[in-house]
Every structure is written in structure tokens, then in C-alpha cells.
Design a protein around this motif. Structure first.
Motif, PDB file in Angstrom:
ATOM      1  N   GLN A 155       0.262  -1.411  -0.408  1.00 47.23           N
ATOM      2  CA  GLN A 155       0.317   0.091  -0.180  1.00 47.23           C
ATOM      3  C   GLN A 155       1.021   1.466   0.443  1.00 47.23           C
ATOM      4  N   ARG A 156       1.675   1.259   0.689  1.00 44.58           N
ATOM      5  CA  ARG A 156       3.201   2.255   0.808  1.00 44.58           C
ATOM      6  C   ARG A 156       3.618   2.412  -0.111  1.00 44.58           C
ATOM      7  N   TYR A 157       3.839   1.429  -0.858  1.00 40.37           N
ATOM      8  CA  TYR A 157       4.545   1.732  -2.473  1.00 40.37           C
ATOM      9  C   TYR A 157       3.498   2.329  -3.622  1.00 40.37           C
ATOM     10  N   ASP A 158       2.570   1.730  -3.528  1.00 40.08           N
ATOM     11  CA  ASP A 158       1.339   1.982  -4.447  1.00 40.08           C
ATOM     12  C   ASP A 158       1.160   3.974  -4.111  1.00 40.08           C
ATOM     13  N   GLU A 159       1.097   4.198  -2.832  1.00 40.77           N
ATOM     14  CA  GLU A 159       0.569   6.069  -2.916  1.00 40.77           C
ATOM     15  C   GLU A 159       2.284   6.335  -2.972  1.00 40.77           C
ATOM     16  N   LEU A 160       2.959   5.415  -2.718  1.00 39.72           N
ATOM     17  CA  LEU A 160       4.197   6.318  -3.591  1.00 39.72           C
ATOM     18  C   LEU A 160       4.391   6.443  -5.234  1.00 39.72           C
ATOM     19  N   LEU A 161       4.449   5.056  -5.760  1.00 46.09           N
ATOM     20  CA  LEU A 161       4.147   5.189  -6.948  1.00 46.09           C
ATOM     21  C   LEU A 161       3.326   6.457  -7.407  1.00 46.09           C
ATOM     22  N   LYS A 162       1.538   6.619  -7.088  1.00 40.77           N
ATOM     23  CA  LYS A 162       0.719   7.151  -7.195  1.00 40.77           C
ATOM     24  C   LYS A 162       1.541   8.509  -7.281  1.00 40.77           C
ATOM     25  N   GLN A 163       2.250   8.707  -6.361  1.00 43.51           N
ATOM     26  CA  GLN A 163       2.886  10.551  -6.238  1.00 43.51           C
ATOM     27  C   GLN A 163       3.857  10.334  -6.972  1.00 43.51           C
ATOM     28  N   HIS A 164       4.399   9.949  -7.420  1.00 40.23           N
ATOM     29  CA  HIS A 164       4.988   9.624  -8.413  1.00 40.23           C
ATOM     30  C   HIS A 164       5.328   9.712  -9.585  1.00 40.23           C
ATOM     31  N   ARG A 165       3.851   9.521 -10.206  1.00 38.76           N
ATOM     32  CA  ARG A 165       3.571   9.344 -10.686  1.00 38.76           C
ATOM     33  C   ARG A 165       3.007  11.452 -11.604  1.00 38.76           C
ATOM     34  N   THR A 166       2.273  11.501 -10.500  1.00 36.42           N
ATOM     35  CA  THR A 166       1.967  13.108 -10.080  1.00 36.42           C
ATOM     36  C   THR A 166       2.854  13.567 -10.370  1.00 36.42           C
ATOM     37  N   LYS A 167       4.324  13.784  -9.079  1.00 39.62           N
ATOM     38  CA  LYS A 167       5.165  14.896 -10.117  1.00 39.62           C
ATOM     39  C   LYS A 167       5.662  14.606 -11.324  1.00 39.62           C
ATOM     40  N   GLU A 168       6.208  13.305 -11.466  1.00 35.41           N
ATOM     41  CA  GLU A 168       6.393  13.306 -12.943  1.00 35.41           C
ATOM     42  C   GLU A 168       5.265  13.873 -14.171  1.00 35.41           C
ATOM     43  N   GLU A 169       3.918  13.729 -13.558  1.00 36.96           N
ATOM     44  CA  GLU A 169       3.461  14.745 -15.320  1.00 36.96           C
ATOM     45  C   GLU A 169       3.756  16.256 -14.688  1.00 36.96           C
ATOM     46  N   GLU A 170       3.818  15.991 -13.739  1.00 39.78           N
ATOM     47  CA  GLU A 170       3.615  18.062 -12.948  1.00 39.78           C
ATOM     48  C   GLU A 170       5.004  18.492 -13.611  1.00 39.78           C
ATOM     49  N   LEU A 171       5.804  16.999 -13.446  1.00 36.54           N
ATOM     50  CA  LEU A 171       7.116  18.149 -13.968  1.00 36.54           C
ATOM     51  C   LEU A 171       7.630  18.287 -15.745  1.00 36.54           C
ATOM     52  N   GLN A 172       6.164  16.904 -16.614  1.00 32.87           N
ATOM     53  CA  GLN A 172       5.969  17.324 -18.104  1.00 32.87           C
ATOM     54  C   GLN A 172       5.824  18.655 -17.853  1.00 32.87           C
ATOM     55  N   LYS A 173       4.723  18.785 -17.315  1.00 32.97           N
ATOM     56  CA  LYS A 173       3.735  19.835 -17.430  1.00 32.97           C
ATOM     57  C   LYS A 173       5.288  21.393 -17.420  1.00 32.97           C
ATOM     58  N   ILE A 174       5.836  20.982 -16.204  1.00 31.49           N
ATOM     59  CA  ILE A 174       6.334  22.544 -16.217  1.00 31.49           C
ATOM     60  C   ILE A 174       7.579  22.380 -17.861  1.00 31.49           C
TER      61      ILE A 174
END
Length: 188
Positions: A155-174
Motif C-alpha cells: 500500500q505504501r509503495y502504491d501511494e509512493l508510485l502514485k505520488q511519483h507519477r503525479t510529480k512526473e506529470e507536473e514535471l512534464q507539464k512544467i
């Protein structure tokens, strides 16, 4: 180990014990029954011989006169010899049965010793079995604990993975916005 499994185990052991003990005593019981049957056969035979002797003796007394008394008395001697032969035969049979009973008693003692050894070995195996059951319970508890920990880690891994994707999407947008801004500056 559940209560039902424990009860089934005890019932199996009791049934096994009953079968083993029944088997051990069957030969002795059969021999004893044969001995009883043979002795019961002697009672009617003895009574019948006594009745026959009395009947023959009384018939001879009625048929013979006083001068034939000597011949009449020989017949009871013959009967007595026959009775003696029967008694000897019965004593021989009785002796044979006594020997068989002794041998069966010896076999029974041997079987009892074997049973005691098997019961001793069974107790040792039961001790090992209870140790294995205890270890099995411990391992099941460890598996439950590790499974629970793995679930939490997943569960913690899935949360971190979700946060990582969100941050990666934000980075891609930036990065895209920065590229567009750079391209706009370069065009100017």
C-alpha cells in the motif's frame, strides 16, 4: 490444531488400539472355547456311557441265570476297559489343550511386549507430532505477520508510485511550459 482435528486423531488412536487388542486375544479365546466345547462333549458322553452300562448290566441280569453270572461280569469289565480308554483319550486331549493354552499364553506375553514397545514408540511419535504442530502454528503466525507487513508495504509503495507519477506529470507539464516559453522567447 482445531478441536475437531484433535478429536478425530484421538478417535483414530482408540479404534487402532481396539483392533490391536482384539487381534491379540482372538487365538486365546478360540483355544479356550475349543477346550470348553471338548469338556462339554465329555459330560454327555460320560452320562451316556453310564446309562448304557446300567442298561446292559440290568439286561444281562434279567436274561442270564445264576450260573452265567461269571460271563455277565466279564461284560462290565469290558465296558470298564472301554471307559478307561475313553478317559485316557480325554486326558491326552486335555494335556494337548493345556500345552496349547501354555503356548498361547507365551505368544500373548510376546504380543503384549510388542504392544508395549509400539505404544512407547507411538508416544515418542506423538511428542514429535505435537512439536511439529506447535512449529506449524508458529509458522502460520509468522506467515500472517509477514503477509500483513507485505500488504502495508505494498500500500505504501502504491501511494509512493502514485505520488511519483503525479510529480512526473507536473514535471512534464512544467518542462512543456518551459519549452514553450523558451521557444516564445527565442522567436522574439
Amino acid at each position: 490444531m482445531s478441536a475437531a482435528a484433535w478429536k478425530r486423531h484421538i478417535i483414530r488412536q482408540l479404534k487402532h488400539r481396539d483392533r490391536t487388542q482384539k487381534y491379540m486375544y482372538q487365538d486365546l479365546i478360540k483355544s479356550y472355547n475349543k477346550l470348553l466345547e471338548k469338556t462339554k462333549l465329555f459330560d454327555p458322553l460320560n452320562e451316556r456311557l453310564q446309562v448304557e452300562f446300567l442298561n446292559i448290566f440290568s439286561d444281562h441280569l434279567n436274561r442270564l441265570d445264576v450260573t452265567s453270572t461269571v460271563h455277565r461280569l466279564e461284560d462290565p469289565e469290558t465296558l470298564q476297559l472301554q471307559h478307561q480308554k475313553e478317559v485316557t483319550k480325554l486326558e491326552k486331549t486335555n494335556g494337548e489343550l493345556a500345552v496349547q493354552i501354555y503356548e498361547l499364553g507365551q505368544n500373548l506375553q510376546i504380543k503384549q511386549k510388542e504392544l508395549e514397545e509400539l505404544q512407547s514408540r507411538l508416544k515418542g511419535v506423538e511428542g514429535l507430532f505435537s512439536g511439529v504442530v506447535k512449529r506449524n502454528v508458529e509458522l502460520h503466525e509468522s506467515v500472517k505477520k509477514i503477509t500483513c507487513e507485505n500488504t502495508n508495504i505494498k500500500q505504501r509503495y502504491d501511494e509512493l508510485l502514485k505520488q511519483h507519477r503525479t510529480k512526473e506529470e507536473e514535471l512534464q507539464k512544467i518542462t512543456n511550459d518551459l519549452s514553450e516559453a523558451t521557444a516564445g522567447i527565442v522567436k522574439l
